[in-house]
Write a protein that holds these residues in place. Structure first.
Motif, PDB file in Angstrom:
ATOM      1  N   TRP A 117       0.684  -1.172   0.163  1.00 28.44           N
ATOM      2  CA  TRP A 117      -0.012   0.245  -0.026  1.00 28.44           C
ATOM      3  C   TRP A 117       0.772   1.124  -0.076  1.00 28.44           C
ATOM      4  O   TRP A 117       0.513   2.203  -0.923  1.00 28.44           O
ATOM      5  CB  TRP A 117      -0.943   0.136   1.380  1.00 28.44           C
ATOM      6  CG  TRP A 117      -2.050   1.407   1.113  1.00 28.44           C
ATOM      7  CD1 TRP A 117      -2.924   1.395   0.556  1.00 28.44           C
ATOM      8  CD2 TRP A 117      -1.916   2.168   2.220  1.00 28.44           C
ATOM      9  NE1 TRP A 117      -3.538   2.408   0.831  1.00 28.44           N
ATOM     10  CE2 TRP A 117      -2.945   2.963   1.896  1.00 28.44           C
ATOM     11  CE3 TRP A 117      -0.908   2.535   3.270  1.00 28.44           C
ATOM     12  CZ2 TRP A 117      -3.154   4.143   2.603  1.00 28.44           C
ATOM     13  CZ3 TRP A 117      -1.550   3.789   4.009  1.00 28.44           C
ATOM     14  CH2 TRP A 117      -2.360   4.481   3.646  1.00 28.44           C
ATOM     15  N   GLU A 121       0.648   3.704  -3.060  1.00 27.79           N
ATOM     16  CA  GLU A 121       0.384   5.119  -2.802  1.00 27.79           C
ATOM     17  C   GLU A 121       1.432   6.263  -3.113  1.00 27.79           C
ATOM     18  O   GLU A 121       0.932   7.377  -3.385  1.00 27.79           O
ATOM     19  CB  GLU A 121      -0.166   5.257  -1.242  1.00 27.79           C
ATOM     20  CG  GLU A 121      -1.031   6.243  -0.880  1.00 27.79           C
ATOM     21  CD  GLU A 121      -0.762   7.775  -0.464  1.00 27.79           C
ATOM     22  OE1 GLU A 121      -1.370   8.551  -0.775  1.00 27.79           O
ATOM     23  OE2 GLU A 121       0.445   7.673  -0.321  1.00 27.79           O
ATOM     24  N   ARG A 125       1.166   9.287  -5.617  1.00 26.41           N
ATOM     25  CA  ARG A 125       1.226  10.702  -5.204  1.00 26.41           C
ATOM     26  C   ARG A 125       2.270  11.364  -6.072  1.00 26.41           C
ATOM     27  O   ARG A 125       2.356  12.698  -6.001  1.00 26.41           O
ATOM     28  CB  ARG A 125       1.543  10.686  -3.750  1.00 26.41           C
ATOM     29  CG  ARG A 125       0.652   9.995  -2.898  1.00 26.41           C
ATOM     30  CD  ARG A 125      -0.650  11.162  -2.841  1.00 26.41           C
ATOM     31  NE  ARG A 125      -0.157  12.477  -2.058  1.00 26.41           N
ATOM     32  CZ  ARG A 125      -0.271  12.677  -0.777  1.00 26.41           C
ATOM     33  NH1 ARG A 125      -0.767  11.553  -0.167  1.00 26.41           N
ATOM     34  NH2 ARG A 125       0.085  13.842  -0.290  1.00 26.41           N
ATOM     35  N   HIS A 130      -3.675  14.098  -5.024  1.00 27.73           N
ATOM     36  CA  HIS A 130      -4.487  13.323  -4.463  1.00 27.73           C
ATOM     37  C   HIS A 130      -6.012  14.231  -4.509  1.00 27.73           C
ATOM     38  O   HIS A 130      -6.057  15.263  -4.224  1.00 27.73           O
ATOM     39  CB  HIS A 130      -4.387  13.219  -2.975  1.00 27.73           C
ATOM     40  CG  HIS A 130      -4.741  12.086  -2.560  1.00 27.73           C
ATOM     41  ND1 HIS A 130      -6.129  12.260  -1.807  1.00 27.73           N
ATOM     42  CD2 HIS A 130      -4.538  10.994  -1.855  1.00 27.73           C
ATOM     43  CE1 HIS A 130      -6.586  11.289  -1.335  1.00 27.73           C
ATOM     44  NE2 HIS A 130      -5.564  10.263  -1.250  1.00 27.73           N
ATOM     45  N   LEU A 203      -5.165   3.057  -6.807  1.00 31.02           N
ATOM     46  CA  LEU A 203      -4.400   2.847  -5.660  1.00 31.02           C
ATOM     47  C   LEU A 203      -4.596   1.243  -5.172  1.00 31.02           C
ATOM     48  O   LEU A 203      -3.701   0.358  -4.747  1.00 31.02           O
ATOM     49  CB  LEU A 203      -5.071   3.601  -4.615  1.00 31.02           C
ATOM     50  CG  LEU A 203      -4.232   3.120  -3.037  1.00 31.02           C
ATOM     51  CD1 LEU A 203      -2.831   3.502  -3.131  1.00 31.02           C
ATOM     52  CD2 LEU A 203      -4.972   3.891  -1.917  1.00 31.02           C
ATOM     53  N   THR A 207      -1.762  -1.743  -5.104  1.00 27.33           N
ATOM     54  CA  THR A 207      -1.626  -2.795  -4.138  1.00 27.33           C
ATOM     55  C   THR A 207      -1.907  -4.175  -4.184  1.00 27.33           C
ATOM     56  O   THR A 207      -0.907  -4.951  -3.910  1.00 27.33           O
ATOM     57  CB  THR A 207      -2.528  -2.216  -3.036  1.00 27.33           C
ATOM     58  OG1 THR A 207      -2.390  -0.903  -2.529  1.00 27.33           O
ATOM     59  CG2 THR A 207      -2.077  -3.049  -1.636  1.00 27.33           C
TER      60      THR A 207
END
Length: 440
Positions: A117, A121, A125, A130, A203, A207
């Motif tokens: 994660w 993430e 980013r 975001h 996202l 993951t």
């Protein structure tokens, strides 16, 4: 221990020969660094503890690699394989207790999910603004990753994956307050903008890809499924990414009551804790609503759900068996949760402790059921390690045929004894509760 698993230290080759599961993870590959720099120093390995890694040290080291997704991915793979090898070695050499093994397997999956994660993430980013927290780097994004598998209930097998669901929210209570300065800074960036739904789907996909990529030997492994047994009905259709309000509506109003029981094992893993705890609260409310809707028909509903679990996990559902003990614990949780709301926890073993503290069961009964549950979990987990694929039948226990396979002399006889003791305790509990209700 029998000759098959000698007491002297097992090397990796012996582990691969003993466990098709471990051999499948490694394939025929060798560890290679994907970068030009020197081999990554594995400071998180702890030779003084039998090669078991320090997850705390791993997190500290791993955070420094987030800007290099390839290297981070390699390290995640190494952590998984090296940890499983170390645990399997300690298991087969009888150097680790079942509760320690269970805690390590649970912690390993949590660290893998958290690491994947973080990488996913961070990669997003770097390329996109975001949608909810803009460029506020110190703010917790309003997304939570939860598990619906045995990782959630705290008793995973070697082969159990997290079966994650990703819940995000646009509600003000979970998103940080933004100022005009934050919007101005976000507008000045060269990054692209994505709708919140698309951002969180990316996202989640990122993951899950990191959790299910091929290993270094070229074979694939899946960390997103529940286990290596056939899976039951899906809890949510499609990719498991859902808006919090939709999750709440889905399980409190529209979801069939029987399928809400999958929430029994739901537990927050990583992400924004406030949102994760809110999802857990919704899950408990959905379970309580199910109990209220079905009333005296609830045992039949729970029994049907556990019959499906027994088929999916390849385990017998006879009185005193692992799944039967869990089933009876769940029924007691439902029965007494109105007076003791804290009883509705995903872990059966923790629920046993809470039931004893609440006076629902005697401490001796808790001890018997806990011992029987722990031993049967240990035995089934060993079968997963050794590559067992066919369902476990009671006839195998009666004949003692599992002793050699498990490398545990007397394991079948001990299991049958545990099952009998659990049967007696469950009968005592049922009689006492029935008598107390008759007196009311």
């Amino acid at each position: 221990m029998p000759d098959r698993f000698p007491r002297e230290r097992l090397d990796d080759r012996a582990l691969f020969e003993a466990s098709p599961f471990l051999a499948g993870l490694m394939g025929q590959g060798r560890w290679r660094s994907t970068s030009d720099r020197l081999e990554f120093p594995e400071d998180w390995m702890n030779p003084g503890r039998g090669g078991l890694p320090s997850f705390q040290a791993f997190r500290q080291v791993f955070r420094k690699t987030l800007d290099d997704p390839e290297e981070a991915l390699l390290i995640l793979r190494r952590l998984r394989v090296r940890t499983l090898l170390a645990l399997a070695r300690a298991d087969l050499e009888n150097r680790i207790k079942p509760y320690q093994l269970r805690a390590r397997l649970r912690a390993l999956t949590e660290v893998l999910v958290q690491g994947a994660w973080w990488v996913a993430e961070n990669s997003l980013r770097e390329r996109f603004v975001h949608p909810l927290i803009l460029e506020k780097r110190n703010a917790k994004p309003p997304v939570a990753v939860l598990s619906l598998s045995r990782v959630g209930s705290g008793d995973p097998w070697y082969t159990t994956g997290p079966a994650p669901i990703f819940v995000h929210s646009r509600a003000a209570e979970f998103a940080p307050a933004l100022t005009e300065k934050d919007f101005t800074q976000a507008r000045r960036t060269d990054k692209e903008w994505l709708p919140a739904r698309e951002y969180f789907h990316r996202l989640a996909r990122g993951t899950m890809v990191l959790l299910s990529v091929p290993d270094v030997g070229g074979k694939g492994y899946g960390q997103t499924g529940e286990d290596n047994f056939p899976e039951g009905p899906p809890v949510l259709p499609g990719v498991l990414v859902v808006l919090f309000s939709a999750f709440e509506d889905h399980f409190l109003t529209s979801r069939p009551a029987k399928e809400r029981l999958a929430l029994l094992r739901l537990r927050f893993l990583v992400g924004q804790e406030r949102l994760g705890r809110a999802v857990e609260t919704v899950a408990r409310n959905a379970l309580w609503r199910t109990a209220a809707e079905f009333g005296p028909r609830l045992p039949s509903l729970v029994n049907a759900w556990y019959r499906e679990r027994a088929q999916a996990e390849g385990l017998p559902l006879v009185r005193g068996s692992l799944l039967d003990i869990e089933r009876k614990i769940r029924l007691l949780q439902f029965q007494f949760a109105l007076d003791h709301p804290g009883l509705m926890v995903p872990s059966p073993l923790k629920a046993l402790d809470l039931l004893a503290r609440a006076g629902v069961i005697e401490r001796e009964e808790r001890s018997v059921l806990s011992t029987a549950y722990n031993w049967q979990w240990f035995m089934v987990n060993r079968l997963c390690l050794l590559g067992r694929r066919s369902p476990l039948e009671m006839e195998e226990l009666d004949s003692g045929g599992l002793d050699d396979l498990l490398g545990l002399p007397g394991a079948s006889a001990r299991t049958l004894k545990m099952i009998k003791s659990a049967q007696n305790s469950l009968n005592q509990i049922a009689r006492r509760i029935k008598n107390s209700q008759n007196l009311m």
